[in-house]
Design a protein around this motif. Structure first.
Motif, PDB file in Angstrom:
ATOM      1  N   THR A   1      10.923 -26.862  85.305  1.00  0.00           N
ATOM      2  CA  THR A   1      10.869 -27.547  86.605  1.00  0.00           C
ATOM      3  C   THR A   1      10.379 -26.590  87.683  1.00  0.00           C
TER       4      THR A   1
ATOM      5  N   ILE B   1      10.114 -26.096  91.844  1.00  0.00           N
ATOM      6  CA  ILE B   1      10.672 -26.569  93.113  1.00  0.00           C
ATOM      7  C   ILE B   1       9.710 -26.166  94.223  1.00  0.00           C
TER       8      ILE B   1
ATOM      9  N   VAL C   1       9.974 -30.919  91.701  1.00  0.00           N
ATOM     10  CA  VAL C   1      11.026 -31.330  92.632  1.00  0.00           C
ATOM     11  C   VAL C   1      10.630 -30.872  94.036  1.00  0.00           C
TER      12      VAL C   1
ATOM     13  N   PRO D   1      12.258 -30.493  97.522  1.00  0.00           N
ATOM     14  CA  PRO D   1      13.357 -30.529  98.496  1.00  0.00           C
ATOM     15  C   PRO D   1      12.756 -30.596  99.897  1.00  0.00           C
TER      16      PRO D   1
ATOM     17  N   LEU E   1      20.506 -30.886  95.685  1.00  0.00           N
ATOM     18  CA  LEU E   1      19.299 -30.356  95.063  1.00  0.00           C
ATOM     19  C   LEU E   1      19.625 -29.778  93.690  1.00  0.00           C
TER      20      LEU E   1
ATOM     21  N   VAL F   1      17.831 -30.960  90.183  1.00  0.00           N
ATOM     22  CA  VAL F   1      17.114 -30.010  89.327  1.00  0.00           C
ATOM     23  C   VAL F   1      17.736 -29.988  87.937  1.00  0.00           C
TER      24      VAL F   1
END
Length: 286
Positions: free
Chosen positions: A55, A57, A95, A97, A256, A260
């Protein structure tokens, strides 16, 4: 002036930014630099993407702007980072945020398009961490899924512009501005006189056009009819995470870290992609 730009930004944050900009514009350069130094304020730098296993971010924070205008993060940077992550076979999920009051309309749709396109390659999950308003909300609704932290707040859908009439102020200080242009259109809506009806109508047309594009983007991203957008996502109001979830504006509530962790598994990513495909199929039938 900045007030006449097209904005998709939470009104409280926008008013503060415009007032700060108006005061700074009246100061001589030397005093402006001194005021900035004494305040200790510096331009925010966007955080770099962070890898967590498969992943990535990609934080989106502060006032959003096209390159060349003041802001905390540029739209083209967001778009480039998302496209790069979507093309990287080692990345399984993206992801986003988001901690932003929104920003300029200019450049927002292009960044939103990049997010929407990326989700055809892999899950893109937006998280209001803890607030996501206006232009930032535009971007978030283009993701595969949209979450908010438990104390989060989202919304402020809509577009705003304006006009500042400086003629009264100039008269008080004994100043008079004369503008000379190749055509009246070149100086329409200038700040040295009250706004006339024709210029007001032009500004309103720009606001309406951009607001329609905002609603269309939400409808595309969330798989719904444009006519239903206002009823679910509002026309300027903001919503707490629980209210947004109850309205169907977001897909869940979680930190968050929770998000995740959830999308670190290939099973969760596959499930989201399948749900996304189902929503897209239903939307195409509308």
């Amino acid at each position: 002036m900045a007030s006449s730009a097209l904005w998709a930004m939470h009104p409280t944050f926008l008013d503060a930014a415009l007032k700060r900009g108006s005061v700074e514009a009246l100061l001589p350069d030397a005093l402006r630099s001194l005021a900035t130094a004494m305040s200790g304020q510096q331009a925010a730098k966007p955080s770099d993407p962070v890898r967590e296993g498969a992943t990535i971010i990609i934080p989106i924070a502060g006032m959003l702007a096209p390159r060349g205008l003041g802001g905390s993060m540029y739209y083209d940077v967001i778009a480039d980072r998302v496209r790069e992550a979507a093309a990287d076979p080692k990345i399984g999920a993206i992801v986003l945020p988001i901690r932003s009051p929104g920003g300029y309309v200019w450049g927002c749709s292009e960044a939103g398009d990049a997010i929407f396109e990326a989700r055809s390659a892999k899950p893109v999950v937006a998280v209001a961490d803890p607030y996501c308003f206006s232009a930032a909300y535009w971007l978030a609704t283009q993701a595969s899924a949209f979450f908010a932290t438990p104390s989060g707040e989202v919304g402020s859908v809509g577009v705003r512009s304006g006009h500042t009439d400086m003629s009264g102020f100039e008269e008080k200080i004994g100043m008079k501005t004369t503008l000379i242009a190749s055509s009246p259109d070149k100086i329409a809506g200038h700040s040295h006189a009250p706004l006339d009806d024709e210029a007001r109508a032009e500004i309103q047309a720009g606001v309406d056009e951009s607001n329609a594009a905002f609603a269309a983007a939400i409808a595309r991203g969330r798989g719904m009819k444009p006519a239903d957008v206002a009823g679910v996502h509002g026309t300027g109001k903001t919503f707490s995470a629980p209210r947004a979830l109850a309205n169907g504006a977001i897909d869940g509530i979680g930190t968050l870290r929770d998000v995740v962790s959830q999308y670190s598994s290939s099973r969760a990513r596959l499930s989201l992609m399948r749900r996304q495909a189902a929503v897209a199929e239903m939307a195409s039938a509308i």
